[in-house]
Write an enzyme that holds these catalytic residues in place. Sequence first.
Site, PDB file in Angstrom:
ATOM      1  N   ASP A   1     -11.554   2.611   4.220  1.00  0.00           N
ATOM      2  CA  ASP A   1     -11.910   1.195   4.184  1.00  0.00           C
ATOM      3  C   ASP A   1     -13.422   0.973   4.056  1.00  0.00           C
ATOM      4  O   ASP A   1     -13.863  -0.119   3.710  1.00  0.00           O
ATOM      5  CB  ASP A   1     -11.498   0.523   5.518  1.00  0.00           C
ATOM      6  CG  ASP A   1     -10.195  -0.239   5.409  1.00  0.00           C
ATOM      7  OD1 ASP A   1      -9.896  -0.751   4.317  1.00  0.00           O
ATOM      8  OD2 ASP A   1      -9.488  -0.331   6.436  1.00  0.00           O
TER       9      ASP A   1
ATOM     10  N   GLN B   1      -5.015  -1.554   9.645  1.00  0.00           N
ATOM     11  CA  GLN B   1      -4.933  -2.866   9.012  1.00  0.00           C
ATOM     12  C   GLN B   1      -5.480  -3.950   9.946  1.00  0.00           C
ATOM     13  O   GLN B   1      -5.117  -4.000  11.128  1.00  0.00           O
ATOM     14  CB  GLN B   1      -3.473  -3.157   8.625  1.00  0.00           C
ATOM     15  CG  GLN B   1      -3.276  -4.401   7.777  1.00  0.00           C
ATOM     16  CD  GLN B   1      -3.787  -4.258   6.335  1.00  0.00           C
ATOM     17  OE1 GLN B   1      -4.001  -3.151   5.838  1.00  0.00           O
ATOM     18  NE2 GLN B   1      -3.985  -5.366   5.668  1.00  0.00           N
TER      19      GLN B   1
ATOM     20  N   LYS C   1       0.838  -1.200   0.000  1.00  0.00           N
ATOM     21  CA  LYS C   1       0.000   0.000   0.000  1.00  0.00           C
ATOM     22  C   LYS C   1       0.874   1.251   0.000  1.00  0.00           C
ATOM     23  O   LYS C   1       0.628   2.202  -0.731  1.00  0.00           O
ATOM     24  CB  LYS C   1      -0.936  -0.016   1.219  1.00  0.00           C
ATOM     25  CG  LYS C   1      -2.041  -1.050   1.090  1.00  0.00           C
ATOM     26  CD  LYS C   1      -2.891  -1.219   2.345  1.00  0.00           C
ATOM     27  CE  LYS C   1      -3.883  -2.361   2.116  1.00  0.00           C
ATOM     28  NZ  LYS C   1      -4.831  -2.578   3.218  1.00  0.00           N
TER      29      LYS C   1
HETATM   30  N1  LUD Z   1      -7.542  -4.614   6.666  1.00  0.00           N
HETATM   31  C1  LUD Z   1      -7.483  -5.200   4.359  1.00  0.00           C
HETATM   32  N2  LUD Z   1      -6.872  -6.766   6.016  1.00  0.00           N
HETATM   33  C2  LUD Z   1      -6.696  -7.839   5.040  1.00  0.00           C
HETATM   34  N3  LUD Z   1      -2.175  -9.411  -2.914  1.00  0.00           N
HETATM   35  C3  LUD Z   1      -6.164  -6.021   2.493  1.00  0.00           C
HETATM   36  C4  LUD Z   1      -5.048  -7.459   0.812  1.00  0.00           C
HETATM   37  C5  LUD Z   1      -3.480  -6.679  -0.864  1.00  0.00           C
HETATM   38  N4  LUD Z   1      -8.308  -2.519   7.290  1.00  0.00           N
HETATM   39  C6  LUD Z   1      -8.047  -3.415   6.351  1.00  0.00           C
HETATM   40  O1  LUD Z   1      -5.608  -4.955   2.257  1.00  0.00           O
HETATM   41  O2  LUD Z   1      -8.350  -3.666   2.843  1.00  0.00           O
HETATM   42  C7  LUD Z   1      -8.043  -3.947   4.025  1.00  0.00           C
HETATM   43  N5  LUD Z   1      -8.295  -3.088   5.035  1.00  0.00           N
HETATM   44  N6  LUD Z   1      -7.130  -6.147   3.417  1.00  0.00           N
HETATM   45  N7  LUD Z   1      -5.942  -7.224   1.885  1.00  0.00           N
HETATM   46  C8  LUD Z   1      -6.741  -8.244   2.540  1.00  0.00           C
HETATM   47  C9  LUD Z   1      -7.386  -7.564   3.710  1.00  0.00           C
HETATM   48  C10 LUD Z   1      -7.273  -5.506   5.705  1.00  0.00           C
HETATM   49  C11 LUD Z   1      -4.818  -8.731   0.363  1.00  0.00           C
HETATM   50  C12 LUD Z   1      -3.943  -8.988  -0.689  1.00  0.00           C
HETATM   51  C13 LUD Z   1      -3.260  -7.948  -1.309  1.00  0.00           C
HETATM   52  C14 LUD Z   1      -4.348  -6.420   0.174  1.00  0.00           C
HETATM   53  C15 LUD Z   1      -2.285  -8.194  -2.411  1.00  0.00           C
HETATM   54  O3  LUD Z   1      -1.612  -7.290  -2.845  1.00  0.00           O
HETATM   55  C16 LUD Z   1      -1.286  -9.747  -3.958  1.00  0.00           C
HETATM   56  C17 LUD Z   1      -2.026 -10.588  -4.962  1.00  0.00           C
HETATM   57  O4  LUD Z   1      -3.073 -11.176  -4.637  1.00  0.00           O
HETATM   58  O5  LUD Z   1      -1.560 -10.664  -6.108  1.00  0.00           O
HETATM   59  C18 LUD Z   1      -0.065 -10.453  -3.423  1.00  0.00           C
HETATM   60  C19 LUD Z   1      -0.357 -11.582  -2.464  1.00  0.00           C
HETATM   61  C20 LUD Z   1       0.835 -11.903  -1.549  1.00  0.00           C
HETATM   62  O6  LUD Z   1       0.591 -12.180  -0.370  1.00  0.00           O
HETATM   63  O7  LUD Z   1       1.973 -11.878  -2.008  1.00  0.00           O
END
Ligand code: LUD
Length: 280
Positions: A120, A97, A53
Amino acid sequence: MTAKIIDGKAIAKEIRAELAKQVAELTAQGRTPGLTVVLVGDNPASKVYVRSKQRACEEIGINSTVHRLPEETTQAELLALIDQLNADDTVHGILVQLPLPGHLNEEEVINAISPAKDVDGFHPINVGKLQIGTASFVPCTPAGVVELVKRTGVSIAGQHVVVLGRSNIVGKPAAALFLKENATVTICHSRTKNAAEECSRADILIVAVGRPKLVKKDWVKPGAVVIDVGINRVDGEIVGDVDFAEVQEVASAITPVPGGVGPMTIAMLLKATVEAAARG
Ligand code: LUD
């Protein structure tokens, strides 16, 4: 038939390029968008996501600040930080997060974030507005799912969308968003009598349950669009909730994991932050 693979990574990149222009315009007006992320503890996956992020913000010119707090942070300390961020005019978006360490009260923390900075879309005010259809912030992952489906050229109105999973972060808001797009929406969950049969009626199937390769070929109608929100680590490998190799044979389009919904989640967070800054 072999499904088209929906390239979430490429689509997220396109969105970031669009947003970069808006950030430049806001910056020229002296209103550089600012996002503050709060990360408590040492969850390894959370660390990766928060790092991504931060990098994405920097890439498009959003001011990003990350508060990395120790595992033993108290509820009072966390609430005091949120108060301070709520009052800071340079902070347009606040994201705590999840998941938080077990001793912290997630609901109370979310309720403390100003709804006007809740990028969010987790605050009850924003959850309620989503239901009414007047939302200004919607949860980033389901927003990314809808955007991905739209940018793939799939029309949603009138289609039967089945959402497998009923979490507050993905399943429930995904159902509300697809309803707003005039889909006919079914929500399935762990107590659903025959989930496979329900899923096999979907034109668009959204899977967000956190169970590796749960969804098999016979759960999917030939020609359906399948969006896999799951990210499971199995034997050091990342797999989705959909058995990709099998389902690819029957779907018309499918998202990979990684490289599907994940990057879209981050793109939608950037979009929300830019919109918050534009609103002033
Ligand atoms: N909490 C989120 N917790 C988890 N994957 C994310 C997520 C990027 N407050 C709050 O960001 O929106 C949120 N707000 N979340 N998540 C899940 C959830 C939170 C999950 C995956 C990815 C954000 C991401 O970049 C990549 C992909 O799928 O290609 C890489 C996966 C990896 O682990 O390498």
